[in-house]
Write a protein that holds these residues in place. Structure first.
Motif, PDB file in Angstrom:
ATOM      1  N   PHE A  71       0.836  -1.198   0.000  1.00  0.00           N
ATOM      2  CA  PHE A  71       0.000   0.000   0.000  1.00  0.00           C
ATOM      3  C   PHE A  71       0.874   1.252   0.000  1.00  0.00           C
ATOM      4  O   PHE A  71       0.584   2.230  -0.671  1.00  0.00           O
ATOM      5  N   HIS A  72       1.956   1.193   0.749  1.00  0.00           N
ATOM      6  CA  HIS A  72       2.896   2.314   0.857  1.00  0.00           C
ATOM      7  C   HIS A  72       4.223   1.729   1.328  1.00  0.00           C
ATOM      8  O   HIS A  72       4.238   0.785   2.109  1.00  0.00           O
ATOM      9  N   PRO A  73       5.348   2.278   0.897  1.00  0.00           N
ATOM     10  CA  PRO A  73       6.634   1.657   1.247  1.00  0.00           C
ATOM     11  C   PRO A  73       7.104   1.858   2.692  1.00  0.00           C
ATOM     12  O   PRO A  73       7.978   1.122   3.143  1.00  0.00           O
ATOM     13  N   ARG A  74       6.543   2.799   3.424  1.00  0.00           N
ATOM     14  CA  ARG A  74       7.018   3.030   4.789  1.00  0.00           C
ATOM     15  C   ARG A  74       6.606   1.897   5.712  1.00  0.00           C
ATOM     16  O   ARG A  74       5.534   1.303   5.579  1.00  0.00           O
ATOM     17  N   ALA A  75       7.446   1.599   6.681  1.00  0.00           N
ATOM     18  CA  ALA A  75       7.287   0.436   7.565  1.00  0.00           C
ATOM     19  C   ALA A  75       5.953   0.415   8.311  1.00  0.00           C
ATOM     20  O   ALA A  75       5.372  -0.657   8.505  1.00  0.00           O
ATOM     21  N   ALA A  76       5.440   1.552   8.706  1.00  0.00           N
ATOM     22  CA  ALA A  76       4.204   1.590   9.483  1.00  0.00           C
ATOM     23  C   ALA A  76       2.984   1.115   8.697  1.00  0.00           C
ATOM     24  O   ALA A  76       1.953   0.794   9.273  1.00  0.00           O
ATOM     25  N   TYR A  77       3.123   1.045   7.359  1.00  0.00           N
ATOM     26  CA  TYR A  77       2.024   0.598   6.510  1.00  0.00           C
ATOM     27  C   TYR A  77       2.101  -0.896   6.189  1.00  0.00           C
ATOM     28  O   TYR A  77       1.320  -1.397   5.377  1.00  0.00           O
ATOM     29  N   ALA A  78       2.996  -1.630   6.801  1.00  0.00           N
ATOM     30  CA  ALA A  78       3.213  -3.042   6.456  1.00  0.00           C
ATOM     31  C   ALA A  78       1.952  -3.884   6.565  1.00  0.00           C
ATOM     32  O   ALA A  78       1.813  -4.886   5.861  1.00  0.00           O
ATOM     33  N   TRP A  79       1.000  -3.516   7.404  1.00  0.00           N
ATOM     34  CA  TRP A  79      -0.198  -4.314   7.636  1.00  0.00           C
ATOM     35  C   TRP A  79      -1.325  -3.982   6.668  1.00  0.00           C
ATOM     36  O   TRP A  79      -2.420  -4.500   6.759  1.00  0.00           O
ATOM     37  N   SER A  80      -1.028  -3.116   5.707  1.00  0.00           N
ATOM     38  CA  SER A  80      -1.986  -2.748   4.660  1.00  0.00           C
ATOM     39  C   SER A  80      -1.442  -3.168   3.305  1.00  0.00           C
ATOM     40  O   SER A  80      -0.240  -3.079   3.059  1.00  0.00           O
ATOM     41  N   ALA A  81      -2.331  -3.617   2.447  1.00  0.00           N
ATOM     42  CA  ALA A  81      -1.945  -3.992   1.086  1.00  0.00           C
ATOM     43  C   ALA A  81      -2.972  -3.427   0.116  1.00  0.00           C
ATOM     44  O   ALA A  81      -4.112  -3.134   0.487  1.00  0.00           O
ATOM     45  N   GLU A  82      -2.555  -3.270  -1.128  1.00  0.00           N
ATOM     46  CA  GLU A  82      -3.449  -2.841  -2.206  1.00  0.00           C
ATOM     47  C   GLU A  82      -3.755  -4.041  -3.094  1.00  0.00           C
ATOM     48  O   GLU A  82      -2.855  -4.809  -3.432  1.00  0.00           O
ATOM     49  N   SER A  83      -5.008  -4.194  -3.462  1.00  0.00           N
ATOM     50  CA  SER A  83      -5.415  -5.319  -4.300  1.00  0.00           C
ATOM     51  C   SER A  83      -5.670  -4.874  -5.732  1.00  0.00           C
ATOM     52  O   SER A  83      -6.042  -3.738  -5.992  1.00  0.00           O
ATOM     53  N   THR A  84      -5.457  -5.828  -6.649  1.00  0.00           N
ATOM     54  CA  THR A  84      -5.678  -5.612  -8.070  1.00  0.00           C
ATOM     55  C   THR A  84      -6.262  -6.886  -8.658  1.00  0.00           C
ATOM     56  O   THR A  84      -5.827  -7.982  -8.304  1.00  0.00           O
ATOM     57  N   VAL A  85      -7.215  -6.736  -9.574  1.00  0.00           N
ATOM     58  CA  VAL A  85      -7.787  -7.897 -10.259  1.00  0.00           C
ATOM     59  C   VAL A  85      -8.100  -7.522 -11.704  1.00  0.00           C
ATOM     60  O   VAL A  85      -8.574  -6.418 -11.969  1.00  0.00           O
ATOM     61  N   TYR A  86      -7.785  -8.421 -12.615  1.00  0.00           N
ATOM     62  CA  TYR A  86      -8.125  -8.273 -14.030  1.00  0.00           C
ATOM     63  C   TYR A  86      -8.626  -9.612 -14.540  1.00  0.00           C
ATOM     64  O   TYR A  86      -8.022 -10.653 -14.265  1.00  0.00           O
ATOM     65  N   LEU A  87      -9.717  -9.565 -15.312  1.00  0.00           N
ATOM     66  CA  LEU A  87     -10.293 -10.773 -15.892  1.00  0.00           C
ATOM     67  C   LEU A  87     -10.341 -10.652 -17.395  1.00  0.00           C
ATOM     68  O   LEU A  87     -10.512  -9.551 -17.936  1.00  0.00           O
ATOM     69  N   SER A  88     -10.238 -11.788 -18.088  1.00  0.00           N
ATOM     70  CA  SER A  88     -10.439 -11.773 -19.526  1.00  0.00           C
ATOM     71  C   SER A  88     -11.877 -11.339 -19.787  1.00  0.00           C
ATOM     72  O   SER A  88     -12.768 -11.539 -18.936  1.00  0.00           O
ATOM     73  N   LYS A  89     -12.130 -10.741 -20.934  1.00  0.00           N
ATOM     74  CA  LYS A  89     -13.474 -10.247 -21.237  1.00  0.00           C
ATOM     75  C   LYS A  89     -14.513 -11.355 -21.115  1.00  0.00           C
ATOM     76  O   LYS A  89     -15.614 -11.126 -20.652  1.00  0.00           O
ATOM     77  N   ASP A  90     -14.158 -12.559 -21.517  1.00  0.00           N
ATOM     78  CA  ASP A  90     -15.095 -13.688 -21.493  1.00  0.00           C
ATOM     79  C   ASP A  90     -15.383 -14.191 -20.085  1.00  0.00           C
ATOM     80  O   ASP A  90     -16.371 -14.895 -19.879  1.00  0.00           O
ATOM     81  N   ALA A  91     -14.545 -13.880 -19.124  1.00  0.00           N
ATOM     82  CA  ALA A  91     -14.697 -14.407 -17.758  1.00  0.00           C
ATOM     83  C   ALA A  91     -15.472 -13.477 -16.839  1.00  0.00           C
ATOM     84  O   ALA A  91     -15.830 -13.865 -15.732  1.00  0.00           O
ATOM     85  N   ARG A  92     -15.752 -12.282 -17.284  1.00  0.00           N
ATOM     86  CA  ARG A  92     -16.436 -11.309 -16.417  1.00  0.00           C
ATOM     87  C   ARG A  92     -17.870 -11.743 -16.132  1.00  0.00           C
ATOM     88  O   ARG A  92     -18.544 -12.302 -16.993  1.00  0.00           O
ATOM     89  N   GLY A  93     -18.294 -11.503 -14.891  1.00  0.00           N
ATOM     90  CA  GLY A  93     -19.658 -11.807 -14.502  1.00  0.00           C
ATOM     91  C   GLY A  93     -19.928 -13.271 -14.210  1.00  0.00           C
ATOM     92  O   GLY A  93     -21.081 -13.673 -14.079  1.00  0.00           O
ATOM     93  N   LYS A  94     -18.880 -14.083 -14.079  1.00  0.00           N
ATOM     94  CA  LYS A  94     -19.052 -15.522 -13.862  1.00  0.00           C
ATOM     95  C   LYS A  94     -18.504 -15.988 -12.512  1.00  0.00           C
ATOM     96  O   LYS A  94     -18.327 -17.173 -12.302  1.00  0.00           O
ATOM     97  N   GLY A  95     -18.190 -15.058 -11.623  1.00  0.00           N
ATOM     98  CA  GLY A  95     -17.711 -15.424 -10.300  1.00  0.00           C
ATOM     99  C   GLY A  95     -16.212 -15.652 -10.206  1.00  0.00           C
ATOM    100  O   GLY A  95     -15.711 -16.007  -9.140  1.00  0.00           O
ATOM    101  N   VAL A  96     -15.478 -15.441 -11.297  1.00  0.00           N
ATOM    102  CA  VAL A  96     -14.032 -15.663 -11.297  1.00  0.00           C
ATOM    103  C   VAL A  96     -13.337 -14.651 -10.403  1.00  0.00           C
ATOM    104  O   VAL A  96     -12.463 -14.999  -9.606  1.00  0.00           O
ATOM    105  N   GLY A  97     -13.716 -13.394 -10.507  1.00  0.00           N
ATOM    106  CA  GLY A  97     -13.115 -12.357  -9.662  1.00  0.00           C
ATOM    107  C   GLY A  97     -13.356 -12.628  -8.188  1.00  0.00           C
ATOM    108  O   GLY A  97     -12.468 -12.452  -7.355  1.00  0.00           O
TER     109      GLY A  97
END
Length: 188
Positions: A71-97
């Motif tokens: 989430f941020h490089p400073r040590a105090a932020y170690a317990w936080s993370a940022e999430s990212t997700v990408y699906l193929s166009k055909d997989a959207r809306g099918k519960g894959v995410g």
């Protein structure tokens, strides 16, 4: 049957093909140019050296991927993370995410991550490049909006807003346990 597994070295090209659509056709990512396979592989290597980088596969075909990063490089932020997700166009809306996020959250909890954050482009006027599906998806998974930046991203001759959404994965007890690399957890 959909299988969720950790990213492998051979996955870079397939993941980049999924991502390229979002770069070229959407404002979901504010990146303008599709990275090279080598650059994308380096991103995968950097992220997966500490955080989970997951791939959804069905019948040998990659449907999408999700990962967490700092989430941020400073040590105090170690317990936080940022999430990212990408699906193929055909997989959207099918519960894959949802399947990807469920495993991502389980892995992050095992590491000791307490807060999961998502940075999401939003629009008040759907324009063919962006709708608010990502925000709705995150809300359905229990994320709450905690901040909005107005007209902070410019792509396709359009200004887009950005929101931050947050989900608490575990309680914030004291003393806090150190965060472990995904490689130190039992799942890896």
């Amino acid at each position: 049957m959909i299988k969720i597994r950790f990213v492998e070295a051979d996955d870079a090209q397939a993941l980049l093909e999924i991502y390229a659509y979002y770069v070229k056709e959407t404002a979901i990512t504010f990146e303008y140019d599709v990275p090279s396979v080598a650059e994308f592989q380096e991103r995968i290597n950097t992220i997966s050296s500490f955080y989970p980088y997951l791939v959804a596969v069905e019948d040998g075909h990659i449907l999408g991927y999700a990962y967490a990063s700092a989430f941020h490089p400073r040590a105090a932020y170690a317990w936080s993370a940022e999430s990212t997700v990408y699906l193929s166009k055909d997989a959207r809306g099918k519960g894959v995410g949802r399947k990807l996020y469920q495993q991502l959250e389980a892995d992050l909890k095992a590491m000791g991550i307490l807060n999961l954050n998502a940075c999401i482009a939003t629009t008040s006027l759907e324009d063919g490049h962006l709708d608010n599906t990502s925000q709705k998806f995150h809300e359905a998974l229990g994320f709450d909006m905690v901040g909005k930046f107005h007209q902070s991203g410019y792509k396709f001759q359009t200004w887009y807003d950005m929101i931050w959404m947050e989900k608490m994965l575990a309680s914030h007890d004291k003393p806090v346990q150190s965060v472990q690399s995904i490689h130190e957890t039992k799942r890896y």
